[in-house]
Enzyme design. Sequence first.
Site, PDB file in Angstrom:
ATOM      1  N   ALA A  65       0.844  -1.201   0.000  1.00 43.95           N
ATOM      2  CA  ALA A  65       0.000   0.000   0.000  1.00 43.95           C
ATOM      3  C   ALA A  65       0.877   1.248   0.000  1.00 43.95           C
ATOM      4  CB  ALA A  65      -0.928  -0.008   1.214  1.00 43.95           C
ATOM      5  N   GLU A 133      -6.394  12.039  -2.463  1.00 43.95           N
ATOM      6  CA  GLU A 133      -6.384  11.058  -3.543  1.00 43.95           C
ATOM      7  C   GLU A 133      -7.734  11.098  -4.248  1.00 43.95           C
ATOM      8  OE1 GLU A 133      -5.205   7.233  -2.115  1.00 43.95           O
ATOM      9  OE2 GLU A 133      -3.211   7.894  -1.516  1.00 43.95           O
ATOM     10  N   HIS A 254      -7.060  -0.618 -10.927  1.00 38.06           N
ATOM     11  CA  HIS A 254      -6.383   0.647 -10.667  1.00 38.06           C
ATOM     12  C   HIS A 254      -6.023   1.293 -11.993  1.00 38.06           C
ATOM     13  CE1 HIS A 254      -3.739   3.688  -9.041  1.00 38.06           C
ATOM     14  NE2 HIS A 254      -4.127   3.354  -7.830  1.00 38.06           N
ATOM     15  N   ARG A 303     -11.652   6.128  -8.925  1.00 35.98           N
ATOM     16  CA  ARG A 303     -10.849   5.226  -9.735  1.00 35.98           C
ATOM     17  C   ARG A 303     -11.614   4.631 -10.914  1.00 35.98           C
ATOM     18  NH1 ARG A 303      -7.629   1.990  -4.899  1.00 35.98           N
ATOM     19  NH2 ARG A 303      -6.108   3.626  -4.488  1.00 35.98           N
ATOM     20  N   HIS A 364      -6.736  -4.520  -9.138  1.00 38.93           N
ATOM     21  CA  HIS A 364      -6.128  -3.957  -7.939  1.00 38.93           C
ATOM     22  C   HIS A 364      -6.787  -4.422  -6.653  1.00 38.93           C
ATOM     23  CE1 HIS A 364      -3.886  -1.212  -5.483  1.00 38.93           C
ATOM     24  NE2 HIS A 364      -4.937  -0.497  -5.151  1.00 38.93           N
ATOM     25  N   ARG A 399     -14.239   0.940  -4.449  1.00 40.73           N
ATOM     26  CA  ARG A 399     -13.612   1.389  -3.213  1.00 40.73           C
ATOM     27  C   ARG A 399     -13.030   2.795  -3.353  1.00 40.73           C
ATOM     28  NH1 ARG A 399      -8.226   1.264  -1.320  1.00 40.73           N
ATOM     29  NH2 ARG A 399      -7.563   0.055  -3.135  1.00 40.73           N
ATOM     30  N   LEU A 405      -7.061   0.041   4.023  1.00 40.48           N
ATOM     31  CA  LEU A 405      -6.331  -0.147   5.272  1.00 40.48           C
ATOM     32  C   LEU A 405      -7.213   0.223   6.459  1.00 40.48           C
ATOM     33  CD1 LEU A 405      -2.786   1.275   4.358  1.00 40.48           C
ATOM     34  CD2 LEU A 405      -3.469  -1.116   4.511  1.00 40.48           C
TER      35      LEU A 405
END
Length: 554
Positions: A65, A133, A254, A303, A364, A399, A405
């Site tokens: 990660a 992000e 990804h 994404r 991913h 996601r 995480l």
Amino acid sequence: MPPAPVRRVPGRLAAPAPGWSTSADVVVIGSGIAGLTAALRLKDQVDKVLVVTKDVLAAGSTQWAQGGIAAALGPGDTPDEHELDTLVAGAGACDAEAVRVLVTEGPEAVRELIALGAQFDHDPDGELSLTREGGHHRDRIAHAGGDATGAEIQRALIAAVAASPEIEVVQHALAVDLLLADDGGVAGLTLHVMGEGQRDGVGAVRCRAVVLASGGLGQVFSQTTNPAVSTGDGMAVALRAGATLRDLEFVQFHPTVMYLGPDSRGQQPLISEAVWGEGAFLVDFEGERFMQGVHELADLAPRDVVAKAIMRRMLDTAHPHMWLDATHLGEAFWERRFPTILATARSHGVDPVTELIPVAPACHYASGGVRTDLWGRSDVPGLYATGEVACSGVHGANRLASNSLLEGLVFSRRIATVLPAELRPWSDPATDTRTAGLVAGSVRRELQEVMTSRVGVLRNAAGLDEAAAVLDKLAGVSADAIELAAWETTNLITIGAALADSAALREETRGSHWRDDFPERDDARWAGHFDVVMRDGTTSVSFEPAPATDGDQS
């Protein structure tokens, strides 16, 4: 809805009779952030915790990660804003209650991780350094070592486990199957240990609960950012034991994985979207910034939006990749903020300081997995799941960056809250009547190729039908020998087929699931979840309607 396919795969893995045995109150399968957090929080509440990991403790996905961990820790940020970003990214398929749990309990969980010894980056004023992000409207990504967040978290967790004699660790061990009691609940599991002291080969572990934290299914595809150990073992073990798998069709690709050429296979280098967050942008072969006008956040869109835009431009221009331009960041910034990515790119002959990075989408993250409730419980009594192997409901159809995480942290803490009071009595395993079998390891390459070409970023009915036919053929190729390659390939084909079946049934485009023959999201028909179950090797898929959770009825 088209008729749900019914598929035959082994009901359990063929394996030798156990040659050794041991016991533990709780067995944790997996040694990433989810597994080690669960073990550390359970160790003082039960007599014995056994952690089983397929390679060494540091070999899972957590160490890879790069970007960081998302939580509302910054000034002006709130759990409500984090919740909204998560729901929007999830394209209406999130469990709203699970998202609320994630964002409200997340900040405390991250602070506990820091207290445990994880050293995150700080700004010159000593405050936690936060960045942004894709899909986030706030700077809320905490990171460590610039782009080595996962490695730092893994280091801290392993150090804590090493200082905890209450936790026993078995490395180089594959979870073969659960041992079930007469009531269908957990009585233990079988392991294959690849040479570790007196334990070698297949053995049996008696236990009162199992926590699955074994990661994802990335090796189902021929190009992935996932490590070699990510062969869907935990999902397959749970499915064969009677648990439900949910949302398997929602596999996140990804957008910016470094393109290494048409013949590259296996784990590919990830270019974290934290690089986008610092100002990098996508261009095509003509130098056009093609994300402009596609989404309000342009290159920082979620994404799925970016992956689709890249794939569309690749298809329109017949080029095998696009480009990521981060040359304006400068060498000093690259060396400070992204030293790992910089070294990796240079090792493959590209210097991001002066050159554009070739990128293309690759598998991913699995947003789906073992269906759990808000406390990590599966359908099987005594079986819990957390992290990427689980479907807690927080990710929906796509996601949000750096929520993975956090999910492992939050839901492992929740499991440790309820599990000790729910420990099952010690039970003898019932006679296992499931039909044993193994698919030949030699079919793995063909399996991965058809999953990438027909069940990858872009899907349609014809391709999914072709994939189903190939998967049926490959499932019938029996192994000549009982070996690790055959066990892994059987798990891959079990999960790959369930994924393909779910994708074929969802006749819409939603989040990371892109059907070019059904290009629009369709809440009237498809707001809800596809669930996969197995009964002695026969899988079936059903649809459970649920209201869209982002308020978007487009």
